[in-house]
Design an enzyme around this catalytic site. Sequence first.
Site, short mmCIF file in Angstrom:
data_model
loop_
_atom_site.label_atom_id
_atom_site.label_comp_id
_atom_site.label_asym_id
_atom_site.label_seq_id
_atom_site.Cartn_x
_atom_site.Cartn_y
_atom_site.Cartn_z
N THR A 1 0.80 -1.25 0.02
CA THR A 1 -0.03 0.10 0.02
C THR A 1 1.00 1.15 -0.10
O THR A 1 0.54 2.15 -1.03
CB THR A 1 -0.98 -0.02 1.27
OG1 THR A 1 -1.73 -0.89 1.21
CG2 THR A 1 -1.77 1.36 1.00
N GLN B 1 -5.26 -1.83 -2.86
CA GLN B 1 -4.88 -0.57 -2.41
C GLN B 1 -4.05 0.23 -3.48
O GLN B 1 -2.96 -0.32 -4.07
CB GLN B 1 -4.03 -0.69 -1.08
CG GLN B 1 -4.92 -1.27 -0.05
CD GLN B 1 -4.54 -2.83 0.05
OE1 GLN B 1 -4.38 -3.48 -1.10
NE2 GLN B 1 -4.79 -3.55 1.29
N ASP C 1 -12.26 2.09 2.29
CA ASP C 1 -11.22 2.90 3.27
C ASP C 1 -10.68 4.19 2.39
O ASP C 1 -9.47 4.16 2.49
CB ASP C 1 -10.22 1.93 3.68
CG ASP C 1 -10.90 0.85 4.49
OD1 ASP C 1 -11.92 0.94 5.06
OD2 ASP C 1 -10.32 -0.18 4.37
N ARG D 1 -14.82 2.52 9.53
CA ARG D 1 -14.54 1.63 10.29
C ARG D 1 -13.18 1.93 11.08
O ARG D 1 -12.37 2.42 10.44
CB ARG D 1 -14.67 0.58 9.57
CG ARG D 1 -13.75 0.19 8.44
CD ARG D 1 -13.96 -1.14 7.68
NE ARG D 1 -12.84 -1.40 6.57
CZ ARG D 1 -12.82 -2.43 5.71
NH1 ARG D 1 -13.36 -3.56 6.41
NH2 ARG D 1 -11.98 -2.45 4.74
N TRP E 1 -9.47 1.24 11.84
CA TRP E 1 -8.50 0.74 11.38
C TRP E 1 -7.39 0.23 12.66
O TRP E 1 -6.80 -0.77 12.66
CB TRP E 1 -7.55 1.48 10.52
CG TRP E 1 -6.44 0.92 9.92
CD1 TRP E 1 -5.98 -0.34 9.86
CD2 TRP E 1 -5.02 1.62 9.44
NE1 TRP E 1 -4.68 -0.60 9.25
CE2 TRP E 1 -4.13 0.59 9.04
CE3 TRP E 1 -4.96 2.99 9.09
CZ2 TRP E 1 -2.96 0.86 8.07
CZ3 TRP E 1 -3.80 3.18 8.36
CH2 TRP E 1 -2.84 2.20 7.82
#
EC number: 3.1.1.11
Length: 298
Positions: free
Chosen positions: A85, A115, A159, A216, A218
């Site tokens: 990522t 990602q 995300d 959410r 991480w």
Amino acid sequence: MLITVSAREKDKAQYSRLQEAIDAIPEGLKEAVTIRIKPGLYEEKVTIPASAPPILLLGEDRDGTILTWSDNAHTLGADGEPLGTFRTGTLSVMAESFTAENITIRNASGPGTGQAVAAFVDAGKAVFRRVRLLGDQDTLYTGKGKQYYNECYIEGDVDYIFGAATAVFDRCRLHNKRSRGYITAASTPQDEAFGYVFLDCVITGGEGVRDVYLGRPWRPYAHVAYIRTSIDESITAEGWHNWGQPDRETTSRYEEFASTGAGAAADERVSWSRQLTAEEAASYRIIHILDGWHPEGY
């Protein structure tokens, strides 16, 4: 296409590639540098090093000045290994002070490729004004420090705003590109009072997009607050997801105040999120969130 870089007007120089302009900044220079970018498609991967002086990337036209690359987590690097990522950013900012205005930064890897970061921002203080951040999964990484986003457009699916920084999103538009996604994945440190604060923003979704979560966690102490946000029907009524880890429901700090629109279902939000009082929301001032730093004129 034309890039002009100058610390002083009399010292202007011209380049055809953005990284070339950045690399031409003299080592050890302390003065602020402005890099003016003419409209065009700049297909390159750009890094602002930690040693750079304060830099302003100033595009002439936001929609027509596009920095783009297409690395994703599975792309092989020079060492023959997948990038992962954190090496995928089209723009990677490591400098202590950085500002970008009127420019589009895009990761064009595409949906379903994993990602793929458009902007990797690991700066001390960073400002983005009237910037478009385009991507899918993990569009914007906010690594550390204090960050301010003003009148920006940020899109993605999973995300697409993530990281540990304290970041204010002031009158930005967040656009959900697919159903059952997540806007934020904050990893706010436990001892930080603020993670992501969205002030007077707008959340929209593509045609038919539904069941998107506001965020959410991480990391366990993720903090996200939406203050006076216009939320469309792309957001699920429950609002927040625990990432399959129920213990994070007791530590995550998820908040809203005065949300409006079809997705503003305050009575249906998960029980472990909070609706702020007017008194609590009044303390969410930019200068307070950013610990005394106000980015106006920065």
